[in-house]
Design an enzyme around this catalytic site. Structure first.
Site, PDB file in Angstrom:
ATOM      1  N   PRO A  10      -4.212   2.707   1.918  1.00 16.48           N
ATOM      2  CA  PRO A  10      -3.977   4.059   1.396  1.00 16.48           C
ATOM      3  C   PRO A  10      -3.011   4.119   0.226  1.00 16.48           C
ATOM      4  CG  PRO A  10      -2.940   3.763   3.540  1.00 16.48           C
ATOM      5  CD  PRO A  10      -3.838   2.578   3.330  1.00 16.48           C
ATOM      6  N   ASN A  11      -3.357   4.984  -0.700  1.00 15.12           N
ATOM      7  CA  ASN A  11      -2.557   5.320  -1.892  1.00 15.12           C
ATOM      8  C   ASN A  11      -2.549   4.236  -2.968  1.00 15.12           C
ATOM      9  OD1 ASN A  11      -1.657   7.904  -0.842  1.00 15.12           O
ATOM     10  ND2 ASN A  11      -0.449   6.702   0.606  1.00 15.12           N
ATOM     11  N   ARG A  18       1.441   5.897  -9.506  1.00 12.02           N
ATOM     12  CA  ARG A  18       2.253   6.099  -8.302  1.00 12.02           C
ATOM     13  C   ARG A  18       3.566   5.322  -8.432  1.00 12.02           C
ATOM     14  NH1 ARG A  18       1.201   2.993  -2.558  1.00 12.02           N
ATOM     15  NH2 ARG A  18       2.825   4.054  -1.389  1.00 12.02           N
ATOM     16  N   TYR A  23       5.849   0.148  -8.201  1.00 11.07           N
ATOM     17  CA  TYR A  23       4.533  -0.496  -8.160  1.00 11.07           C
ATOM     18  C   TYR A  23       3.970  -0.885  -9.526  1.00 11.07           C
ATOM     19  CZ  TYR A  23       4.725   1.199  -3.362  1.00 11.07           C
ATOM     20  OH  TYR A  23       5.099   1.428  -2.070  1.00 11.07           O
ATOM     21  N   ASN A  72      -3.854  -5.848   1.470  1.00  5.48           N
ATOM     22  CA  ASN A  72      -2.661  -5.007   1.369  1.00  5.48           C
ATOM     23  C   ASN A  72      -2.981  -3.734   2.127  1.00  5.48           C
ATOM     24  OD1 ASN A  72      -0.457  -3.462   0.801  1.00  5.48           O
ATOM     25  ND2 ASN A  72      -0.468  -3.811  -1.415  1.00  5.48           N
ATOM     26  N   ALA A  75       0.616   1.488   3.807  1.00  7.19           N
ATOM     27  CA  ALA A  75       1.394   2.112   4.888  1.00  7.19           C
ATOM     28  C   ALA A  75       0.861   1.749   6.279  1.00  7.19           C
ATOM     29  CB  ALA A  75       1.406   3.627   4.705  1.00  7.19           C
ATOM     30  N   HIS A  78       2.464  -0.887   8.666  1.00  2.15           N
ATOM     31  CA  HIS A  78       3.608  -0.600   9.528  1.00  2.15           C
ATOM     32  C   HIS A  78       3.241   0.243  10.749  1.00  2.15           C
ATOM     33  CE1 HIS A  78       5.342  -1.950   5.809  1.00  2.15           C
ATOM     34  NE2 HIS A  78       4.987  -0.850   5.170  1.00  2.15           N
ATOM     35  N   ASP A  85      -5.374  -5.760  15.146  1.00  2.00           N
ATOM     36  CA  ASP A  85      -6.378  -6.330  16.060  1.00  2.00           C
ATOM     37  C   ASP A  85      -7.590  -6.833  15.290  1.00  2.00           C
ATOM     38  OD1 ASP A  85      -4.869  -5.860  18.302  1.00  2.00           O
ATOM     39  OD2 ASP A  85      -6.056  -4.175  19.052  1.00  2.00           O
ATOM     40  N   GLU A  96      -1.790 -11.529   3.972  1.00  2.00           N
ATOM     41  CA  GLU A  96      -1.187 -10.194   3.817  1.00  2.00           C
ATOM     42  C   GLU A  96      -0.383 -10.185   2.520  1.00  2.00           C
ATOM     43  OE1 GLU A  96       1.526  -9.205   6.992  1.00  2.00           O
ATOM     44  OE2 GLU A  96       2.303  -7.446   5.932  1.00  2.00           O
ATOM     45  N   HIS A  98       1.939  -7.673  -0.356  1.00  6.20           N
ATOM     46  CA  HIS A  98       2.572  -6.412  -0.749  1.00  6.20           C
ATOM     47  C   HIS A  98       3.095  -6.570  -2.165  1.00  6.20           C
ATOM     48  CE1 HIS A  98       2.237  -4.835   3.267  1.00  6.20           C
ATOM     49  NE2 HIS A  98       2.666  -6.006   3.712  1.00  6.20           N
ATOM     50  N   SER A 100       5.604  -4.689  -3.447  1.00  2.79           N
ATOM     51  CA  SER A 100       7.065  -4.604  -3.377  1.00  2.79           C
ATOM     52  C   SER A 100       7.595  -5.528  -2.288  1.00  2.79           C
ATOM     53  CB  SER A 100       7.472  -3.155  -3.071  1.00  2.79           C
ATOM     54  OG  SER A 100       6.970  -2.757  -1.808  1.00  2.79           O
ATOM     55  N   ARG A 105      13.408  -2.608   1.393  1.00  2.00           N
ATOM     56  CA  ARG A 105      13.211  -1.156   1.378  1.00  2.00           C
ATOM     57  C   ARG A 105      13.557  -0.558   2.750  1.00  2.00           C
ATOM     58  NH1 ARG A 105       7.500  -0.002  -1.200  1.00  2.00           N
ATOM     59  NH2 ARG A 105       8.419   2.085  -1.307  1.00  2.00           N
ATOM     60  N   ARG A 109       9.571  -0.161   6.943  1.00  2.00           N
ATOM     61  CA  ARG A 109       8.662  -1.070   6.225  1.00  2.00           C
ATOM     62  C   ARG A 109       8.886  -2.537   6.623  1.00  2.00           C
ATOM     63  NH1 ARG A 109       6.419   2.412   2.280  1.00  2.00           N
ATOM     64  NH2 ARG A 109       7.925   3.981   1.652  1.00  2.00           N
TER      65      ARG A 109
HETATM   66  C1  DQA Z   1       3.057  -1.665  -0.038  1.00  4.46           C
HETATM   67  C2  DQA Z   1       4.336  -1.444   0.762  1.00  4.46           C
HETATM   68  C3  DQA Z   1       4.117  -0.405   1.848  1.00  4.46           C
HETATM   69  O1  DQA Z   1       5.319  -0.219   2.579  1.00  4.46           O
HETATM   70  C4  DQA Z   1       3.712   0.916   1.233  1.00  4.46           C
HETATM   71  O2  DQA Z   1       3.434   1.851   2.240  1.00  4.46           O
HETATM   72  C5  DQA Z   1       2.583   0.797   0.281  1.00  4.46           C
HETATM   73  C6  DQA Z   1       2.514  -0.368  -0.600  1.00  4.46           C
HETATM   74  C7  DQA Z   1       3.274  -2.639  -1.206  1.00  4.46           C
HETATM   75  O3  DQA Z   1       2.280  -3.156  -1.708  1.00  4.46           O
HETATM   76  O4  DQA Z   1       4.409  -2.852  -1.645  1.00  4.46           O
HETATM   77  O5  DQA Z   1       1.760   1.696   0.152  1.00  4.46           O
HETATM   78  O6  DQA Z   1       2.093  -2.248   0.828  1.00  4.46           O
END
Ligand code: DQA
Length: 138
Positions: A10-11, A18, A23, A72, A75, A78, A85, A96, A98, A100, A105, A109
């Site tokens: 998401p996002n 954003r 980011y 990735n 959110a 977390h 699963d 995995e 990320h 950031s 943070r 997170r």
């Molecule tokens: C993120 C870190 C997450 O905590 C956050 O919710 C994101 C982006 C990252 O790529 O740094 O949406 O996964």
């Protein structure tokens, strides 16, 4: 030819506009075009969704035939037992990533439902985190 799938949660469709201080200002499409050009001998597919079930569906769909998944979960990292699963249920190894450094943070997170079942975790290198994950599969 190796088949890799990048899955964004998401996002992450808003990358570029954003919170650019966290980011960056590149859109994911711009970044992806560069990566696809740079690795012509790898099939790199991409999927993004803001919906948890769709992300789980994609992992199930590719998770028995692809060579690697770069995830990735944003959110949902977390919060989502279901995504954790799914990573455990499939055969394809998952890295995995990320953008950031989530450990620098907010405390919420620091928890990840993905990490225990991922082959590895790469975080804090901006969009380069994705490229490092791709390289790990090659
Ligand atoms: C993120 C870190 C997450 O905590 C956050 O919710 C994101 C982006 C990252 O790529 O740094 O949406 O996964």
């Amino acid at each position: 030819m190796k088949k890799l799938m990048i899955v964004n949660g998401p996002n992450l469709n808003l990358l570029g506009k954003r919170e650019p201080n966290i980011y960056g200002s590149l859109t994911f499409t711009e970044f992806l075009d560069e990566i696809i050009e740079k690795y012509p001998n790898v099939k790199i597919d991409y999927f993004q969704s803001n919906i948890e079930g769709e992300l789980i569906g994609k992992l199930q769909e590719v998770g028995f035939s692809y060579d690697g998944i770069v995830l990735n979960a944003a959110a949902y990292t977390h919060t989502s037992v279901g995504l954790g699963d799914a990573v455990k249920a499939i055969e394809t190894p998952v890295i995995e990533v990320h953008i950031s450094n989530t450990f620098g943070r907010e405390e919420f997170r620091h928890q990840s439902y993905i990490s225990p079942n991922a082959r590895g975790v790469i975080l804090g290198f901006g969009l380069q985190s994705y490229e490092l994950a791709i390289q790990s599969f090659l």
